[in-house]
Design a protein around this motif. Structure first.
Motif, PDB file in Angstrom:
ATOM      1  N   ALA A 142       0.859   4.084  -2.959  1.00 26.49           N
ATOM      2  CA  ALA A 142       0.577   5.490  -2.684  1.00 26.49           C
ATOM      3  C   ALA A 142       1.742   6.373  -3.118  1.00 26.49           C
ATOM      4  N   TYR A 143       2.956   5.903  -2.864  1.00 26.98           N
ATOM      5  CA  TYR A 143       4.137   6.673  -3.264  1.00 26.98           C
ATOM      6  C   TYR A 143       4.202   6.812  -4.783  1.00 26.98           C
ATOM      7  N   ALA A 149      -3.738  10.191  -6.271  1.00 22.02           N
ATOM      8  CA  ALA A 149      -3.658   9.064  -5.338  1.00 22.02           C
ATOM      9  C   ALA A 149      -4.912   8.214  -5.442  1.00 22.02           C
ATOM     10  N   GLY A 150      -4.717   6.908  -5.423  1.00 25.07           N
ATOM     11  CA  GLY A 150      -5.859   5.997  -5.484  1.00 25.07           C
ATOM     12  C   GLY A 150      -6.256   5.652  -6.898  1.00 25.07           C
ATOM     13  N   ALA A 155       1.764   6.619  -6.908  1.00 27.91           N
ATOM     14  CA  ALA A 155       0.654   7.431  -7.406  1.00 27.91           C
ATOM     15  C   ALA A 155       0.962   8.925  -7.321  1.00 27.91           C
ATOM     16  N   MET A 156       1.812   9.310  -6.381  1.00 25.23           N
ATOM     17  CA  MET A 156       2.159  10.717  -6.221  1.00 25.23           C
ATOM     18  C   MET A 156       3.447  11.087  -6.953  1.00 25.23           C
ATOM     19  N   GLU A 189       0.830  -1.210   0.000  1.00 25.72           N
ATOM     20  CA  GLU A 189       0.000   0.000   0.000  1.00 25.72           C
ATOM     21  C   GLU A 189       0.864   1.260   0.000  1.00 25.72           C
ATOM     22  N   HIS A 190       1.957   1.222   0.749  1.00 28.29           N
ATOM     23  CA  HIS A 190       2.858   2.375   0.809  1.00 28.29           C
ATOM     24  C   HIS A 190       3.486   2.633  -0.555  1.00 28.29           C
TER      25      HIS A 190
END
Length: 310
Positions: free
Chosen positions: A288-289, A305-306, A291-292, A284-285
């Protein structure tokens, strides 16, 4: 039989069938029936029972003394396993490509360790695709299509590929008008990108070239970028590896209308019934990383994000 054994220990420690039944939330008749079943399986009487008293037989005391520490050890092992599966703690072994781990994902590792102080990371970096199970790894980061049906995969992002050359090279040799003209230029081929795929801006069709003649062929992308900066030829490489050189003008994008096919980045892990919480947290980390990150969002633009699929 294990449940009946645990019940017998509970009966001895409670001092009565009724107390043991009350503590376990089991009807007294059920407790009596299970005790009788255990005695039948063992072929020995474990308890002297009367209306007022419950006393272990000699064999009952012996059985209790032998079984109680085993039950305690098994309970501790079960609790430890439960913590491993449901708490974000312990060690995670990760396989990842050298340049990706040191480049586009560089900031992900300290961020994860800072967020989860009870976790330790063991990163094994290699540009070779290694066997996750054979290497005893929990997770691997891989680039490109993943066809292994024995692995679970999650797409983290997409790396844009670009064709680049130094301004000095282009000033001396000119810029190719289309992929067919690449045969007239010095080429730098960097592993593992063996096939150069371009999308026709007019028709949208994909054209694939397999450079056989090259001025330089190397299995390290960073060295390839350095050689391209020095003017030794055209290079197809990930934007994650050459963005700094492009931004400072050391490299120039070539054939921009012919968009090279990008490469997806995946987190992959072995199929299993339960994935430990620490591994889920890292996946998950990383998602998220990525995605940004503008370098992992595709087309060199940030992705909300997401927005990445599982």
């Amino acid at each position: 039989m294990f449940d009946d054994l645990a019940l017998f220990v509970a009966i001895v420690e409670a001092g009565s069938l009724n107390q043991a039944a009350a503590r376990s939330g089991t009807p007294p008749a059920t407790v009596t029936r299970r005790l009788q079943r255990l005695e039948q399986q063992l072929g020995v009487r474990l308890l002297h029972r009367s209306a007022r008293r419950l006393v272990p037989t000699a064999e009952g005391w012996q059985y209790y003394a032998q079984c109680r520490p085993l039950l305690h050890a098994l309970t501790q092992a079960t609790q430890s396993l439960d913590q491993s599966m449901h708490q974000v703690s312990g060690s995670i072994r990760v396989l990842a490509p050298v340049n990706l781990a040191n480049g586009a994902l560089l900031g992900a590792w300290p961020g994860f360790l800072a967020r989860y102080p009870a976790v330790s990371l063991e990163l094994e970096l290699s540009n070779e695709v290694q066997d996750i199970v054979g290497r005893g790894a929990d997770l691997a980061i891989r680039v490109g299509p993943q066809a292994d049906s024995l692995l679970v995969q999650r797409r983290l992002g997409r790396i844009e590929l670009v064709l680049v050359a130094s301004p000095a090279y282009l000033a001396q040799h000119g810029s190719p008008a289309d992929p067919d003209a690449l045969s007239q230029h010095a080429l730098i081929v960097a592993e593992p990108i063996r096939a150069w795929r371009f999308r026709d801006p007019a028709s949208g069709a994909e054209r694939t070239l397999m450079p056989t003649a090259s001025r330089l062929r190397v299995n390290d992308m960073r060295l390839a970028v350095t050689m391209a900066e020095q003017g030794f030829g055209l290079l197809l490489c990930p934007m994650t590896e050459c963005h700094a050189a492009v931004e400072r003008g050391a490299l120039t994008r070539v054939l921009e209308p012919w968009r090279p096919a990008g490469r997806d980045v995946f987190a992959v892990w072995p199929q299993q019934g339960f994935t430990p919480a620490r591994v889920k947290a890292l996946i998950e980390h990383l998602a998220a990383y990525a995605a940004m990150s503008p370098l992992l969002g595709g087309d060199h633009q940030a992705v909300a994000a997401g927005g990445l699929g599982a």
